[in-house]
Design a protein around this motif. Structure first.
Motif, short mmCIF file in Angstrom:
data_model
loop_
_atom_site.label_atom_id
_atom_site.label_comp_id
_atom_site.label_asym_id
_atom_site.label_seq_id
_atom_site.Cartn_x
_atom_site.Cartn_y
_atom_site.Cartn_z
N ILE A 41 0.85 -1.20 0.00
CA ILE A 41 0.00 0.00 0.00
C ILE A 41 0.88 1.24 0.00
N GLN A 42 0.58 2.19 -0.87
CA GLN A 42 1.28 3.46 -0.83
C GLN A 42 0.30 4.60 -1.09
N GLU A 43 0.58 5.71 -0.43
CA GLU A 43 -0.27 6.89 -0.60
C GLU A 43 0.01 7.50 -1.97
N THR A 44 -1.01 8.07 -2.58
CA THR A 44 -0.85 8.68 -3.90
C THR A 44 -1.51 10.05 -3.94
N SER A 45 -1.00 10.90 -4.82
CA SER A 45 -1.58 12.24 -4.97
C SER A 45 -2.72 12.22 -6.01
N ALA A 46 -2.97 11.05 -6.57
CA ALA A 46 -4.07 10.92 -7.55
C ALA A 46 -5.41 11.24 -6.90
N LYS A 47 -6.39 11.53 -7.73
CA LYS A 47 -7.70 11.94 -7.21
C LYS A 47 -8.55 10.78 -6.68
N LYS A 48 -8.13 9.56 -7.00
CA LYS A 48 -8.85 8.41 -6.44
C LYS A 48 -7.89 7.24 -6.24
N SER A 49 -8.29 6.33 -5.38
CA SER A 49 -7.46 5.16 -5.09
C SER A 49 -7.48 4.19 -6.26
N ASP A 68 -14.08 -1.19 -0.72
CA ASP A 68 -15.18 -0.94 0.23
C ASP A 68 -14.62 -0.49 1.58
N LEU A 69 -13.55 -1.14 2.01
CA LEU A 69 -12.93 -0.82 3.30
C LEU A 69 -12.37 0.59 3.30
N ILE A 70 -11.64 0.96 2.25
CA ILE A 70 -11.04 2.30 2.18
C ILE A 70 -12.13 3.37 2.12
N TYR A 71 -13.18 3.12 1.37
CA TYR A 71 -14.30 4.07 1.31
C TYR A 71 -14.89 4.27 2.70
N PHE A 85 -4.94 5.93 -2.22
CA PHE A 85 -3.89 4.92 -2.12
C PHE A 85 -3.80 4.08 -3.40
N ILE A 86 -2.59 3.57 -3.63
CA ILE A 86 -2.40 2.53 -4.64
C ILE A 86 -2.19 1.24 -3.86
N VAL A 87 -3.09 0.30 -4.06
CA VAL A 87 -3.03 -0.97 -3.35
C VAL A 87 -2.74 -2.08 -4.36
N ARG A 88 -1.64 -2.78 -4.15
CA ARG A 88 -1.27 -3.90 -5.03
C ARG A 88 -1.46 -5.21 -4.26
N VAL A 89 -2.14 -6.15 -4.90
CA VAL A 89 -2.42 -7.43 -4.26
C VAL A 89 -2.01 -8.58 -5.18
N LYS A 90 -1.11 -9.42 -4.69
CA LYS A 90 -0.79 -10.65 -5.41
C LYS A 90 -1.67 -11.74 -4.83
N LYS A 91 -2.63 -12.22 -5.64
CA LYS A 91 -3.63 -13.17 -5.18
C LYS A 91 -3.14 -14.61 -5.31
N ASN A 92 -2.76 -15.18 -4.16
CA ASN A 92 -2.37 -16.59 -4.11
C ASN A 92 -3.49 -17.47 -3.55
N ILE A 93 -4.45 -16.84 -2.88
CA ILE A 93 -5.59 -17.57 -2.31
C ILE A 93 -6.69 -17.66 -3.37
N PRO A 94 -7.13 -18.86 -3.70
CA PRO A 94 -8.20 -19.00 -4.71
C PRO A 94 -9.48 -18.27 -4.32
N ALA A 106 -9.25 -7.26 3.17
CA ALA A 106 -9.82 -6.02 3.73
C ALA A 106 -9.29 -5.76 5.14
N VAL A 107 -9.23 -6.79 5.96
CA VAL A 107 -8.79 -6.61 7.36
C VAL A 107 -7.29 -6.30 7.41
N THR A 108 -6.53 -6.90 6.53
CA THR A 108 -5.09 -6.63 6.47
C THR A 108 -4.83 -5.16 6.15
N VAL A 109 -5.58 -4.61 5.20
CA VAL A 109 -5.45 -3.19 4.85
C VAL A 109 -5.92 -2.32 6.02
N PHE A 110 -7.00 -2.72 6.68
CA PHE A 110 -7.50 -1.97 7.85
C PHE A 110 -6.41 -1.88 8.93
N LYS A 111 -5.79 -2.99 9.25
CA LYS A 111 -4.78 -3.01 10.32
C LYS A 111 -3.56 -2.15 9.94
#
Length: 283
Positions: A41-49, A68-71, A85-94, A106-111
């Motif tokens: 996760i990194q903060e961005t100056s863009a107008k939306k995540s 949904d969590l960030i909103y 924010f720019i959120v990058r997710v490598k999906k290994n969980i089916p 969602a909870v990982t980003v929340f924490k």
């Protein structure tokens, strides 16, 4: 950029004991496992995540549990109101496997956001906020083994670890949780006050065999692959216990030794080449 691990979970047993309002009440023992997605996760100056998904189980939707969590957090915390924010997710969980990947994300980003921006929110209020994203989200607030006694917000936390080695099997079929619950015909009538001892593996396995997963039957009405996999596993005498996790379609297998798990994995790969498997353990 640091990557954060977002762990999957398994339901060792799952009983559906009733329904309140629009949600089913569950009695289920849950443990997280060392299968995980990787999030940065990194903060961005863009107008939306922006949300970028890669990996074997990447998704394309701009609307997801993380968005949904960030909103929701921007709405609830003044400090985050103007941040994107720019959120990058490598999906290994089916996806659609019952392993809880989306909720865990969602909870990982929340924490992460709570810690980074030193947000003032209590444990209890955190659970309430996360439940608005998904009823099982509160289960990922920490890595402790939990016994659900409701739709996910009410649970008992255990201090002991399970220390189980597992084989995870995913038949490569997405199953809708909503459709599975719609196929459920009855509720279980059991005592939810039974003491559970995580330190006695044989008695725990016997309890899991007794309770099993109430969602197996409705899920098997949707997917023939689930029935075929069960028939294959029933023939193997080295398996101590196996079950579908959550609403499916993934299964987990418990054996006495890692060698036995590897043999089961070898058999699955030989007979069902399209199925995805991995050796894992509880955390």
């Amino acid at each position: 950029m640091n990557k954060i691990k977002s762990f999957a979970k398994i339901n060792l047993f799952l009983k559906v004991i009733g329904k309140s309002k629009n949600y089913h009440n569950l009695y289920s023992l849950i443990s997280q496992i060392n299968l995980f997605d990787e999030i940065s996760i990194q903060e961005t100056s863009a107008k939306k995540s922006k949300f970028l998904f890669t990996g074997p189980y990447k998704i394309k939707s701009e609307k997801n549990t993380i968005s949904d969590l960030i909103y929701l957090m921007k709405k609830n915390f003044l400090h985050l109101k103007d941040k994107n924010f720019i959120v990058r997710v490598k999906k290994n969980i089916p996806n659609g496997s019952g392993l809880g990947g989306a909720s865990s994300n969602a909870v990982t980003v929340f924490k992460y956001l709570k810690k980074k921006y030193k947000l003032k929110i209590s444990y209890k209020e955190s659970l309430k906020l996360l439940a608005k994203i998904g009823k099982d989200c509160p289960l990922f607030i920490d890595n402790k083994v939990k016994l659900i006694k409701s739709s996910g917000v009410r649970y008992v936390r255990f201090h002991h670890r399970l220390n189980l080695k597992l084989l995870i099997i995913f038949p490569n079929q997405f199953i809708s949780t909503k459709k599975v619950f719609n196929k459920l015909n009855k509720f279980s009538k059991i005592s939810i006050n039974k003491k559970i001892n995580l330190t006695r593996k044989p008695s725990l396995i016997n309890l899991c065999k007794l309770y099993k997963n109430d969602l197996y039957v409705p899920a098997s009405r949707i997917s023939k692959k689930i029935i075929d996999l069960s028939k294959m596993l029933d023939k193997l005498d080295t398996i101590l216990y196996y079950s579908m996790t959550g609403s499916g379609s993934a299964f987990f297998v418990i054996c006495d030794t890692k060698k036995s798990l590897l043999n089961v994995q070898k058999m699955i790969k030989k007979q069902k080449k399209a199925f995805w498997t991995t050796i894992a353990k509880t955390i």
